[in-house]
Scaffold this motif. Structure first.
Motif, PDB file in Angstrom:
ATOM      1  N   GLY A  19      -9.730 166.516 -91.574  1.00 23.26           N
ATOM      2  CA  GLY A  19      -8.362 167.011 -91.412  1.00 23.26           C
ATOM      3  C   GLY A  19      -7.523 166.096 -90.549  1.00 23.26           C
ATOM      4  N   LEU A  20      -8.113 165.550 -89.493  1.00 24.31           N
ATOM      5  CA  LEU A  20      -7.392 164.614 -88.637  1.00 24.31           C
ATOM      6  C   LEU A  20      -6.987 163.373 -89.408  1.00 24.31           C
ATOM      7  N   ALA A  21      -7.907 162.845 -90.208  1.00 25.11           N
ATOM      8  CA  ALA A  21      -7.578 161.650 -90.979  1.00 25.11           C
ATOM      9  C   ALA A  21      -6.536 161.931 -92.046  1.00 25.11           C
ATOM     10  N   THR A  22      -6.550 163.128 -92.614  1.00 20.98           N
ATOM     11  CA  THR A  22      -5.609 163.453 -93.674  1.00 20.98           C
ATOM     12  C   THR A  22      -4.201 163.649 -93.143  1.00 20.98           C
ATOM     13  N   TYR A  23      -4.087 164.358 -92.013  1.00 24.37           N
ATOM     14  CA  TYR A  23      -2.756 164.694 -91.502  1.00 24.37           C
ATOM     15  C   TYR A  23      -2.236 163.733 -90.439  1.00 24.37           C
ATOM     16  N   ALA A  24      -3.058 162.794 -89.973  1.00 20.94           N
ATOM     17  CA  ALA A  24      -2.610 161.864 -88.931  1.00 20.94           C
ATOM     18  C   ALA A  24      -1.383 161.050 -89.343  1.00 20.94           C
ATOM     19  N   PRO A  25      -1.338 160.483 -90.569  1.00 24.85           N
ATOM     20  CA  PRO A  25      -0.130 159.729 -90.932  1.00 24.85           C
ATOM     21  C   PRO A  25       1.119 160.595 -90.967  1.00 24.85           C
ATOM     22  N   TYR A  26       0.986 161.829 -91.441  1.00 24.44           N
ATOM     23  CA  TYR A  26       2.144 162.720 -91.478  1.00 24.44           C
ATOM     24  C   TYR A  26       2.605 163.072 -90.067  1.00 24.44           C
ATOM     25  N   GLY A  27       1.646 163.275 -89.158  1.00 22.31           N
ATOM     26  CA  GLY A  27       2.018 163.575 -87.790  1.00 22.31           C
ATOM     27  C   GLY A  27       2.667 162.403 -87.089  1.00 22.31           C
ATOM     28  N   LEU A  28       2.137 161.202 -87.312  1.00 19.17           N
ATOM     29  CA  LEU A  28       2.669 160.016 -86.638  1.00 19.17           C
ATOM     30  C   LEU A  28       4.060 159.647 -87.157  1.00 19.17           C
ATOM     31  N   PHE A  29       4.135 159.387 -88.456  1.00 22.18           N
ATOM     32  CA  PHE A  29       5.419 158.954 -89.021  1.00 22.18           C
ATOM     33  C   PHE A  29       6.414 160.110 -89.123  1.00 22.18           C
ATOM     34  N   GLY A  30       5.909 161.295 -89.436  1.00 21.30           N
ATOM     35  CA  GLY A  30       6.802 162.443 -89.482  1.00 21.30           C
ATOM     36  C   GLY A  30       7.353 162.793 -88.110  1.00 21.30           C
ATOM     37  N   GLY A  31       6.515 162.657 -87.055  1.00 22.68           N
ATOM     38  CA  GLY A  31       6.998 162.908 -85.704  1.00 22.68           C
ATOM     39  C   GLY A  31       8.067 161.921 -85.287  1.00 22.68           C
ATOM     40  N   ILE A  32       7.871 160.642 -85.616  1.00 20.26           N
ATOM     41  CA  ILE A  32       8.896 159.641 -85.316  1.00 20.26           C
ATOM     42  C   ILE A  32      10.185 159.944 -86.067  1.00 20.26           C
ATOM     43  N   GLY A  33      10.057 160.324 -87.334  1.00 20.25           N
ATOM     44  CA  GLY A  33      11.249 160.653 -88.116  1.00 20.25           C
ATOM     45  C   GLY A  33      11.967 161.881 -87.581  1.00 20.25           C
ATOM     46  N   LEU A  34      11.200 162.890 -87.147  1.00 26.58           N
ATOM     47  CA  LEU A  34      11.813 164.100 -86.602  1.00 26.58           C
ATOM     48  C   LEU A  34      12.573 163.798 -85.314  1.00 26.58           C
ATOM     49  N   ALA A 123       1.045 154.137 -76.762  1.00 22.43           N
ATOM     50  CA  ALA A 123       0.355 153.109 -77.551  1.00 22.43           C
ATOM     51  C   ALA A 123      -1.103 153.489 -77.789  1.00 22.43           C
ATOM     52  N   GLY A 124      -1.747 154.073 -76.765  1.00 20.69           N
ATOM     53  CA  GLY A 124      -3.129 154.510 -76.946  1.00 20.69           C
ATOM     54  C   GLY A 124      -3.252 155.625 -77.962  1.00 20.69           C
ATOM     55  N   LEU A 125      -2.292 156.573 -77.940  1.00 22.35           N
ATOM     56  CA  LEU A 125      -2.299 157.663 -78.914  1.00 22.35           C
ATOM     57  C   LEU A 125      -2.160 157.136 -80.336  1.00 22.35           C
ATOM     58  N   VAL A 126      -1.229 156.211 -80.536  1.00 21.53           N
ATOM     59  CA  VAL A 126      -1.042 155.634 -81.866  1.00 21.53           C
ATOM     60  C   VAL A 126      -2.294 154.889 -82.313  1.00 21.53           C
ATOM     61  N   ALA A 127      -2.905 154.136 -81.394  1.00 29.14           N
ATOM     62  CA  ALA A 127      -4.115 153.388 -81.739  1.00 29.14           C
ATOM     63  C   ALA A 127      -5.252 154.329 -82.124  1.00 29.14           C
ATOM     64  N   ILE A 128      -5.416 155.431 -81.374  1.00 33.74           N
ATOM     65  CA  ILE A 128      -6.478 156.383 -81.686  1.00 33.74           C
ATOM     66  C   ILE A 128      -6.254 157.032 -83.045  1.00 33.74           C
ATOM     67  N   MET A 129      -5.011 157.388 -83.343  1.00 29.80           N
ATOM     68  CA  MET A 129      -4.717 158.020 -84.629  1.00 29.80           C
ATOM     69  C   MET A 129      -4.971 157.051 -85.784  1.00 29.80           C
ATOM     70  N   LEU A 130      -4.580 155.796 -85.603  1.00 30.25           N
ATOM     71  CA  LEU A 130      -4.797 154.817 -86.665  1.00 30.25           C
ATOM     72  C   LEU A 130      -6.281 154.523 -86.843  1.00 30.25           C
TER      73      LEU A 130
END
Length: 302
Positions: A19-34, A123-130
């Motif tokens: 679930g983390l791998a599936t929704y991580a891109p939506y959370g990262l890019f969607g959060g930036i867009g929001l 930066a650490g959060l983004v790296a962990i999600m990626l």
């Protein structure tokens, strides 16, 4: 040991890591867009923007807007790694609108909190999600084990590309790794006679069957020929020389940058990092090919 074929899936309904791998891109890019959307609305409401800000917003609306919508369409239809996330790779039931909305909001909140604490934490959060995305997305989502045929099938026809079939008699070794105390899954890495190692997520309910089948496969005689080097000796020498050149250049740049003690010298360390990376890749590949060549007869090396 059970002899009937068993099949399992590694998806958000079965594992929180998936679930983390599936929704991580939506959370990262969607959060930036929001956050960008809320910031733009705040500028308009409170009238904090001047002519230059309005000009930038117009450019973003005319250029970034359509391109962002195009990227979103590509993400939904083909996925970030080329596979069809919603329709094929994950399936319509694996990605829900509620899950996407929650991941976007959580992504925005985490970005704001980490920025407020320290930009390094962001930066650490983004790296962990990626890293989580790259690691978990590389694992097969559908696994089928056939104990009698000593065959393991990774993936299915609905995903991107064709399934990978692993003959267990060609497995030379295996390593087991737990996926955390909160997970009922384990990761087994299989090293094969010919082919790259593969990682297979295994649920605890099928652990005994998989272990017994793998032990039988390890005891069998391999049917595949060992992998041989794909380069000749002169090619490996040239590759090693290139790697040593990258390494020497990186050391030289690092020495000069350390003596400069200026802002430009600090920025030079970025180029030094890339040079060390290229050197590691070239020397690592040359060493790997040399190791493969030493396993084979001298005639196969030429």
């Amino acid at each position: 040991m059970a002899t009937d074929p068993v099949r399992w899936t590694f998806d958000p309904r079965e594992s929180w890591l998936a679930g983390l791998a599936t929704y991580a891109p939506y959370g990262l890019f969607g959060g930036i867009g929001l956050l960008a959307l809320l910031g733009g609305v705040a500028l308009i409401v409170f009238g904090a923007g001047d002519a230059s800000v309005l000009a930038v917003l117009v450019v973003l609306a005319l250029v970034g807007g359509p391109l962002s919508l195009l990227y979103l369409w590509l993400l939904v239809n083909y996925g970030s790694n080329g596979s069809k996330w919603v329709t094929q790779y994950t399936g319509a039931a694996r990605v829900t609108k509620r899950g996407i909305a929650v991941s976007v909001v959580l992504g925005a909140v985490l970005i704001v909190l980490t920025v407020a604490v320290a930009i390094e934490l962001t930066a650490g959060l983004v790296a962990i999600m990626l890293l989580a995305l790259v690691f978990v997305s590389s694992l097969p989502t559908v696994v089928k084990l056939e104990p009698q045929e000593r065959r393991l099938t990774l993936g299915d026809d609905d995903g991107f590309g064709s399934p990978t079939v692993v003959g267990l008699e060609n497995v030379t070794s295996m390593w087991w790794f737990p996926l955390g105390p909160l997970s009922h899954w384990r990761l087994v890495v299989l090293r094969r006679v010919r082919g790259n190692p593969v990682g297979v997520p295994v649920p605890d309910r099928h652990l005994e069957t998989v272990e017994c089948t793998l032990e039988v496969g390890l005891a069998a005689t391999p049917t595949a020929e060992p992998k041989t080097a794909g380069t000749t000796r002169p090619m490996r020498i040239v590759l090693a020389v290139i790697g040593i050149g990258f390494l020497a250049t990186a050391v030289g740049f690092a020495t000069l940058a350390g003596q400069a003690e200026t802002a430009a010298g600090g920025r030079a360390f970025v180029a030094v990092g890339y040079l060390f990376l290229f050197a590691a890749i070239a020397l690592g590949y040359a060493g790997y090919e040399s190791w493969l060549a030493r396993r084979t007869t001298p005639s196969s090396d030429e």
